[in-house]
Design a protein around this motif. Structure first.
Motif, PDB file in Angstrom:
ATOM      1  N   ALA A 193       0.847  -1.198   0.000  1.00  0.00           N
ATOM      2  CA  ALA A 193       0.000   0.000   0.000  1.00  0.00           C
ATOM      3  C   ALA A 193       0.880   1.245   0.000  1.00  0.00           C
ATOM      4  O   ALA A 193       1.909   1.297   0.682  1.00  0.00           O
ATOM      5  N   ALA A 194       0.478   2.254  -0.765  1.00  0.00           N
ATOM      6  CA  ALA A 194       1.263   3.486  -0.878  1.00  0.00           C
ATOM      7  C   ALA A 194       1.517   4.115   0.482  1.00  0.00           C
ATOM      8  O   ALA A 194       2.601   4.642   0.736  1.00  0.00           O
ATOM      9  N   ASN A 195       0.531   4.075   1.386  1.00  0.00           N
ATOM     10  CA  ASN A 195       0.731   4.712   2.694  1.00  0.00           C
ATOM     11  C   ASN A 195       1.662   3.904   3.605  1.00  0.00           C
ATOM     12  O   ASN A 195       2.026   4.368   4.678  1.00  0.00           O
ATOM     13  N   ASP A 196       2.074   2.707   3.180  1.00  0.00           N
ATOM     14  CA  ASP A 196       3.047   1.918   3.944  1.00  0.00           C
ATOM     15  C   ASP A 196       4.490   2.187   3.506  1.00  0.00           C
ATOM     16  O   ASP A 196       5.429   1.703   4.148  1.00  0.00           O
ATOM     17  N   GLY A 237       8.808   7.681   3.399  1.00  0.00           N
ATOM     18  CA  GLY A 237       9.134   8.905   2.678  1.00  0.00           C
ATOM     19  C   GLY A 237      10.624   9.165   2.702  1.00  0.00           C
ATOM     20  O   GLY A 237      11.407   8.394   3.272  1.00  0.00           O
TER      21      GLY A 237
END
Length: 169
Positions: free
Chosen positions: A51-54, A57
Motif C-alpha cells: 500500500a502506498a501509505n506503507d 518517505g
C-alpha cells in the motif's frame, strides 16, 4: 509526477539469481526484476503489493519558504563537491529564483555570496559558483570545475538559506 500508482515488494524468488551478493544484493535483485519487466512479466508478478501509505518517505523534509527566504538542508554532497539541497528545481523557479540567488551559509560569520541560477556548470566561469539542477529534479550548489562543499565547508545536514536576488550585481 502524479504520485504513486502502485508498488510491490520484489519477493518472487523464482526470478532471483541463485548467485547474489552477500553484502549488497540490491543490484542483483533490481536488475533481474528490470529484465523480467522488459521481457513482459507484469509488475504484480514480481512480488507482493504494498500500500502506498506503507511506503517510507524521504529521510528529510522539503525546503520551506518563509518571508521570501528558502530554508533548506544539504541532503547529499557528491564526489565532485556539489551540495545537493532538499529543493525541487521546479518549485525553486516558482518561488522567484529565475535570475539568481543569494547564498548564506548557516553560520552567521560566513560571507553572503551571489550565485546565479543556471542550466549548466559552463554558464559561469571556471572557479565560479552556480546553482544548477541535478539529475534527480533537485538543485545543487556547485563550483564550475571545483568543490562547493569543500570551499564553503558544507556537509550532509547543514542548513542553507537562499534569498531571491532583488537587483543585478
Amino acid at each position: 509526477m502524479g504520485g504513486i500508482v502502485s508498488a510491490i515488494r520484489i519477493d518472487a524468488r523464482k526470478y532471483f539469481s541463485p548467485e547474489r551478493s552477500r553484502t549488497f544484493a540490491g543490484p542483483d535483485i533490481f536488475s533481474a526484476a528490470a529484465g523480467r519487466l522488459a521481457a513482459g512479466v507484469p509488475m504484480n508478478g514480481l512480488g507482493t503489493a504494498v500500500a502506498a501509505n506503507d511506503l517510507l518517505g524521504a529521510p528529510f523534509a522539503e525546503a520551506e519558504l518563509t518571508r521570501g527566504t528558502i530554508a533548506s538542508t544539504v541532503i547529499h554532497a557528491n564526489k565532485f563537491g556539489s551540495a545537493i539541497l532538499n529543493i525541487e528545481e521546479e518549485w525553486l523557479g516558482q518561488q522567484g529564483f529565475v535570475e539568481g540567488a543569494v547564498f548564506e551559509y548557516h553560520r552567521s560569520n560566513a560571507p553572503t555570496l551571489c550565485i546565479p541560477r543556471a542550466r549548466s556548470f559552463s554558464s559561469v566561469n571556471v572557479g565560479d559558483p552556480v546553482l544548477v539542477p541535478d539529475d534527480y529534479g533537485r538543485v545543487e550548489l556547485a563550483i564550475n570545475q571545483g568543490s562547493f562543499a569543500h570551499a564553503y565547508g558544507l556537509k550532509l545536514g547543514d542548513s542553507v538559506r537562499l534569498i531571491p536576488r532583488t537587483e543585478r550585481s
